[in-house]
Design a protein around this motif. Structure first.
Motif, PDB file in Angstrom:
ATOM      1  N   VAL A 110       0.832  -1.205   0.000  1.00  0.00           N
ATOM      2  CA  VAL A 110       0.000   0.000   0.000  1.00  0.00           C
ATOM      3  C   VAL A 110       0.866   1.255   0.000  1.00  0.00           C
ATOM      4  O   VAL A 110       0.374   2.350  -0.288  1.00  0.00           O
ATOM      5  N   TYR A 111       2.148   1.117   0.294  1.00  0.00           N
ATOM      6  CA  TYR A 111       3.048   2.266   0.337  1.00  0.00           C
ATOM      7  C   TYR A 111       3.847   2.444  -0.951  1.00  0.00           C
ATOM      8  O   TYR A 111       4.811   3.201  -0.990  1.00  0.00           O
ATOM      9  N   ALA A 112       3.454   1.727  -2.007  1.00  0.00           N
ATOM     10  CA  ALA A 112       4.108   1.869  -3.303  1.00  0.00           C
ATOM     11  C   ALA A 112       3.324   2.834  -4.177  1.00  0.00           C
ATOM     12  O   ALA A 112       2.092   2.784  -4.239  1.00  0.00           O
ATOM     13  N   GLY A 113       4.042   3.728  -4.879  1.00  0.00           N
ATOM     14  CA  GLY A 113       3.418   4.620  -5.840  1.00  0.00           C
ATOM     15  C   GLY A 113       3.395   3.990  -7.213  1.00  0.00           C
ATOM     16  O   GLY A 113       3.841   2.853  -7.412  1.00  0.00           O
ATOM     17  N   PRO A 114       2.874   4.690  -8.205  1.00  0.00           N
ATOM     18  CA  PRO A 114       2.813   4.149  -9.574  1.00  0.00           C
ATOM     19  C   PRO A 114       4.194   3.737 -10.078  1.00  0.00           C
ATOM     20  O   PRO A 114       5.154   4.496 -10.013  1.00  0.00           O
ATOM     21  N   GLY A 115       4.276   2.518 -10.568  1.00  0.00           N
ATOM     22  CA  GLY A 115       5.517   2.003 -11.116  1.00  0.00           C
ATOM     23  C   GLY A 115       6.532   1.540 -10.094  1.00  0.00           C
ATOM     24  O   GLY A 115       7.577   0.989 -10.455  1.00  0.00           O
ATOM     25  N   GLU A 116       6.269   1.771  -8.803  1.00  0.00           N
ATOM     26  CA  GLU A 116       7.211   1.373  -7.754  1.00  0.00           C
ATOM     27  C   GLU A 116       6.946  -0.062  -7.303  1.00  0.00           C
ATOM     28  O   GLU A 116       5.839  -0.585  -7.440  1.00  0.00           O
ATOM     29  N   ARG A 117       7.967  -0.667  -6.744  1.00  0.00           N
ATOM     30  CA  ARG A 117       7.862  -2.019  -6.197  1.00  0.00           C
ATOM     31  C   ARG A 117       8.298  -2.006  -4.738  1.00  0.00           C
ATOM     32  O   ARG A 117       9.209  -1.265  -4.364  1.00  0.00           O
ATOM     33  N   VAL A 118       7.651  -2.843  -3.926  1.00  0.00           N
ATOM     34  CA  VAL A 118       8.059  -3.005  -2.529  1.00  0.00           C
ATOM     35  C   VAL A 118       8.650  -4.405  -2.391  1.00  0.00           C
ATOM     36  O   VAL A 118       7.947  -5.402  -2.609  1.00  0.00           O
ATOM     37  N   VAL A 119       9.924  -4.465  -2.041  1.00  0.00           N
ATOM     38  CA  VAL A 119      10.653  -5.735  -2.067  1.00  0.00           C
ATOM     39  C   VAL A 119      11.284  -6.010  -0.705  1.00  0.00           C
ATOM     40  O   VAL A 119      11.985  -5.141  -0.165  1.00  0.00           O
ATOM     41  N   PRO A 120      11.057  -7.188  -0.112  1.00  0.00           N
ATOM     42  CA  PRO A 120      11.781  -7.541   1.120  1.00  0.00           C
ATOM     43  C   PRO A 120      13.284  -7.556   0.859  1.00  0.00           C
ATOM     44  O   PRO A 120      13.741  -8.060  -0.174  1.00  0.00           O
ATOM     45  N   VAL A 121      14.046  -7.003   1.769  1.00  0.00           N
ATOM     46  CA  VAL A 121      15.494  -6.909   1.567  1.00  0.00           C
ATOM     47  C   VAL A 121      16.113  -8.291   1.359  1.00  0.00           C
ATOM     48  O   VAL A 121      17.042  -8.454   0.561  1.00  0.00           O
ATOM     49  N   ALA A 122      15.592  -9.300   2.049  1.00  0.00           N
ATOM     50  CA  ALA A 122      16.146 -10.646   1.901  1.00  0.00           C
ATOM     51  C   ALA A 122      16.045 -11.158   0.473  1.00  0.00           C
ATOM     52  O   ALA A 122      16.834 -12.022   0.061  1.00  0.00           O
ATOM     53  N   ALA A 123      15.080 -10.653  -0.301  1.00  0.00           N
ATOM     54  CA  ALA A 123      14.898 -11.128  -1.668  1.00  0.00           C
ATOM     55  C   ALA A 123      15.860 -10.465  -2.649  1.00  0.00           C
ATOM     56  O   ALA A 123      15.921 -10.862  -3.821  1.00  0.00           O
ATOM     57  N   LEU A 124      16.613  -9.475  -2.204  1.00  0.00           N
ATOM     58  CA  LEU A 124      17.506  -8.746  -3.102  1.00  0.00           C
ATOM     59  C   LEU A 124      18.873  -9.400  -3.262  1.00  0.00           C
ATOM     60  O   LEU A 124      19.585  -9.129  -4.228  1.00  0.00           O
ATOM     61  N   ALA A 125      19.263 -10.232  -2.297  1.00  0.00           N
ATOM     62  CA  ALA A 125      20.589 -10.860  -2.359  1.00  0.00           C
ATOM     63  C   ALA A 125      20.736 -11.633  -3.667  1.00  0.00           C
ATOM     64  O   ALA A 125      19.865 -12.412  -4.056  1.00  0.00           O
ATOM     65  N   GLY A 126      21.837 -11.405  -4.331  1.00  0.00           N
ATOM     66  CA  GLY A 126      22.120 -12.111  -5.570  1.00  0.00           C
ATOM     67  C   GLY A 126      21.504 -11.505  -6.807  1.00  0.00           C
ATOM     68  O   GLY A 126      21.756 -11.974  -7.917  1.00  0.00           O
ATOM     69  N   THR A 127      20.684 -10.460  -6.660  1.00  0.00           N
ATOM     70  CA  THR A 127      20.091  -9.808  -7.827  1.00  0.00           C
ATOM     71  C   THR A 127      21.101  -8.858  -8.467  1.00  0.00           C
ATOM     72  O   THR A 127      22.132  -8.520  -7.880  1.00  0.00           O
ATOM     73  N   ASP A 128      20.777  -8.395  -9.683  1.00  0.00           N
ATOM     74  CA  ASP A 128      21.668  -7.457 -10.357  1.00  0.00           C
ATOM     75  C   ASP A 128      21.825  -6.172  -9.546  1.00  0.00           C
ATOM     76  O   ASP A 128      22.908  -5.580  -9.513  1.00  0.00           O
ATOM     77  N   LEU A 129      20.754  -5.729  -8.874  1.00  0.00           N
ATOM     78  CA  LEU A 129      20.847  -4.528  -8.056  1.00  0.00           C
ATOM     79  C   LEU A 129      21.881  -4.706  -6.952  1.00  0.00           C
ATOM     80  O   LEU A 129      22.753  -3.862  -6.744  1.00  0.00           O
ATOM     81  N   ALA A 130      21.777  -5.827  -6.219  1.00  0.00           N
ATOM     82  CA  ALA A 130      22.664  -6.043  -5.081  1.00  0.00           C
ATOM     83  C   ALA A 130      24.112  -6.254  -5.499  1.00  0.00           C
ATOM     84  O   ALA A 130      25.021  -6.100  -4.679  1.00  0.00           O
ATOM     85  N   ARG A 131      24.344  -6.588  -6.745  1.00  0.00           N
ATOM     86  CA  ARG A 131      25.721  -6.773  -7.219  1.00  0.00           C
ATOM     87  C   ARG A 131      26.405  -5.442  -7.514  1.00  0.00           C
ATOM     88  O   ARG A 131      27.615  -5.389  -7.723  1.00  0.00           O
ATOM     89  N   SER A 132      25.644  -4.365  -7.518  1.00  0.00           N
ATOM     90  CA  SER A 132      26.201  -3.049  -7.811  1.00  0.00           C
ATOM     91  C   SER A 132      26.686  -2.394  -6.525  1.00  0.00           C
ATOM     92  O   SER A 132      25.907  -2.180  -5.596  1.00  0.00           O
ATOM     93  N   ALA A 133      27.971  -2.051  -6.476  1.00  0.00           N
ATOM     94  CA  ALA A 133      28.514  -1.400  -5.279  1.00  0.00           C
ATOM     95  C   ALA A 133      27.846  -0.054  -5.041  1.00  0.00           C
ATOM     96  O   ALA A 133      27.590   0.336  -3.886  1.00  0.00           O
ATOM     97  N   ALA A 134      27.539   0.668  -6.112  1.00  0.00           N
ATOM     98  CA  ALA A 134      26.883   1.963  -5.959  1.00  0.00           C
ATOM     99  C   ALA A 134      25.484   1.793  -5.370  1.00  0.00           C
ATOM    100  O   ALA A 134      25.073   2.574  -4.501  1.00  0.00           O
ATOM    101  N   TRP A 135      24.750   0.787  -5.848  1.00  0.00           N
ATOM    102  CA  TRP A 135      23.402   0.560  -5.311  1.00  0.00           C
ATOM    103  C   TRP A 135      23.485   0.144  -3.842  1.00  0.00           C
ATOM    104  O   TRP A 135      22.704   0.603  -3.013  1.00  0.00           O
ATOM    105  N   GLN A 136      24.409  -0.752  -3.512  1.00  0.00           N
ATOM    106  CA  GLN A 136      24.566  -1.181  -2.123  1.00  0.00           C
ATOM    107  C   GLN A 136      24.821   0.007  -1.208  1.00  0.00           C
ATOM    108  O   GLN A 136      24.231   0.114  -0.128  1.00  0.00           O
TER     109      GLN A 136
END
Length: 499
Positions: free
Chosen positions: A314-340
């Motif tokens: 319910v706290y997501a705006g248009p086009g946004e996603r709400v993701v549990p942090v545990a689900a991010l490990a190993g994703t392309d996002l988490a592999r980016s040092a800048a994103w981390q």
């Protein structure tokens, strides 16, 4: 498995070796860093670690990275004998209470192999990113990133794991049981569709109904107002397929470390804590949302209780996603040092501010979610499950904030307790597991803290060591109540602890 899902047999066999290494890696981390009384000394060599046991034996293996999430330990040697299975190693160590722990670890290994086998089967059929928060939750295959009991589910058969565990993506039918309103404690609002005249309809997990409640007459028609729902990462919390509040059910078995029933204290305090948390989040300028507890009920037994909680999306705006942090490990996002670094800066700035105000969140990867922009940038945080936060009346008063009318385990002014609660869950938990190694975690942590306004609590994060629950010690100390702790070396320090 041959009876209920024969097609998984070959994938299970192929997954077993990796599952054994994953659990052995988690156990080796505990042996390397937890204050286990039967380890006399630790000797570090180039790329190696030797544990000298109190009885004179030697346990040898690779150097241990306390923040690594990959399975890098394939075998260790106890007095020259090679061990590749964590449970067999625990048995060979012969430590007090090791037999029960070995059985849990064996169950964890087998369950993890089953989880990975199911994930491999699904990966062949579906490669797209999830569309919904509950689908993101169900992508977490390995469970707790650092606990040998990462997938321990005692009392669950193979058929029950396939039918109820989130990583197998079932739809679970929650029964509702009818209890007289006078026999219940209800806090917050309880919805009309879960009432029947002067009776309360309490959602019940099917495993609980079969193994704990066992269809006793007082519980009425198990199919009345049944709810079809998707199990979330916590297994006993589910998202109704038709939408609406998430349902947290009592599940009176030990998953990972804790028995997942719902105490009367949690129900009694639910509404007050939720209202307090909402008022606190308003001071965070939209950077933190805390899901509201909409209602809680208990039939005056921890085996029959439920909590209704606002869904995080319910706290997501248009086009946004709400993701549990545990689900991010190993994703392309988490592999980016800048994103981390960007995510760590957001999480630390918000959670340290909340701690300074007077609340320590248990912000591990299951409770903490991040709102992502359409291009994946971390925008703000969502926190759920207020059952185990810690509240400091002294800190609240220092900021002129009202102290909620609470007593009991949620309330403490002990700075060590408050910092352990947050640092152990967020820094050495969610952030470390997202980074996946000491090097990556150290870089993200240092970058995130650089430039943040200093607080009385941020200095220990710069210096280290970092506190974590001593999860293996706790499982081997059944007579000691409460949490026990270990200190891990700071990821940027390059030092060792416990030598």
């Amino acid at each position: 498995m041959a009876d209920v899902r024969p097609a998984l047999g070959s994938a299970y066999g192929a997954s077993l070796g990796g599952a054994r290494a994953a659990v052995l890696t988690r156990l080796w981390r505990a042996l390397a860093f937890e204050p286990l009384p039967w380890i006399a000394r630790r000797e570090h060599g180039p790329g190696s670690l030797t544990l000298l046991l109190a009885d004179g034996r030697r346990l040898e293996g690779p150097a241990a990275d306390p923040y690594a999430t990959d399975a890098y330990v394939r075998e260790v040697s106890l007095d020259g004998r090679t061990h590749r299975q964590a449970a067999r190693l625990i048995e060979a160590l012969g430590v007090p209470h090791g037999g029960a722990f070995a059985a849990e670890v064996d169950d964890s290994t087998a369950s993890l192999a089953l989880s990975r086998a199911g994930a491999a089967e699904r990966a062949r059929a579906q490669a797209r990113d999830p569309d919904t928060t509950w689908e993101w939750e169900q992508r977490v295959v390995d469970g707790h990133p650092y606990h040998p009991n990462c997938r321990s589910r005692p009392g669950f058969s193979v058929a029950e794991q396939l039918a109820y565990a989130p990583e197998h993506r079932p739809v679970v039918r929650l029964a509702t049981v009818s209890v007289g309103a006078r026999e219940c404690l209800v806090t917050g609002g309880w919805p009309d569709h879960l009432r029947d005249g002067d009776r309360i309809l309490i959602p019940v997990h099917p495993w609980q109904a079969e193994h704990v409640l066992k269809g006793e007459d007082r519980y009425g028609d198990p199919e009345r107002a049944a709810i079809d729902a998707h199990p979330l990462m916590a297994l006993r919390t589910l998202a109704p397929a038709a939408g609406g509040p998430h349902v947290k059910t009592a599940l009176s078995t030990r998953l990972t470390s804790a028995v997942r029933d719902i105490s009367a204290y949690s129900v009694e305090t639910a509404a007050v804590v939720s209202a307090f948390a909402q008022s606190l989040s308003e001071r965070l300028e939209g950077r933190l949302h805390i899901t509201r507890t909409l209602g809680a009920v208990t039939a005056h037994t921890s085996d029959l209780a439920a909590v209704l909680r606002e869904p995080p999306e319910v706290y997501a705006g248009p086009g946004e996603r709400v993701v549990p942090v545990a689900a991010l490990a190993g994703t392309d996002l988490a592999r980016s040092a800048a994103w981390q670094a960007e995510f760590a800066r957001l999480a630390l700035s918000v959670c340290l501010r909340v701690l300074d105000l007077g609340v320590a969140l248990e912000a591990h990867g299951q409770n903490l979610l991040v709102v992502l922009s359409p291009d994946g940038r971390p925008l703000r945080l969502v926190y759920r499950d207020l059952a185990d936060i810690r509240i400091s009346p002294a800190r609240l008063a220092r900021h002129g904030l009202p102290v909620p009318p609470l007593t009991g385990r949620l309330v403490t002014d002990d700075e060590t307790v408050l910092r352990r609660k947050l640092f152990g869950s967020l820094a050495a938990g969610a952030l470390a597991a997202t980074a996946g190694s000491s090097a990556a975690f150290g870089e993200a942590l240092t970058s995130a803290l650089d430039g943040l306004p200093p607080t009385a609590d941020s200095a220990p994060l710069l210096r280290g060591p970092l506190p974590v629950k001593a999860l293996t010690l706790m499982r081997l100390s059944p007579g000691i109540p409460g949490d026990q702790w270990a200190d891990l070396p700071h990821p940027a320090a390059g030092g060792r602890i416990g030598g």
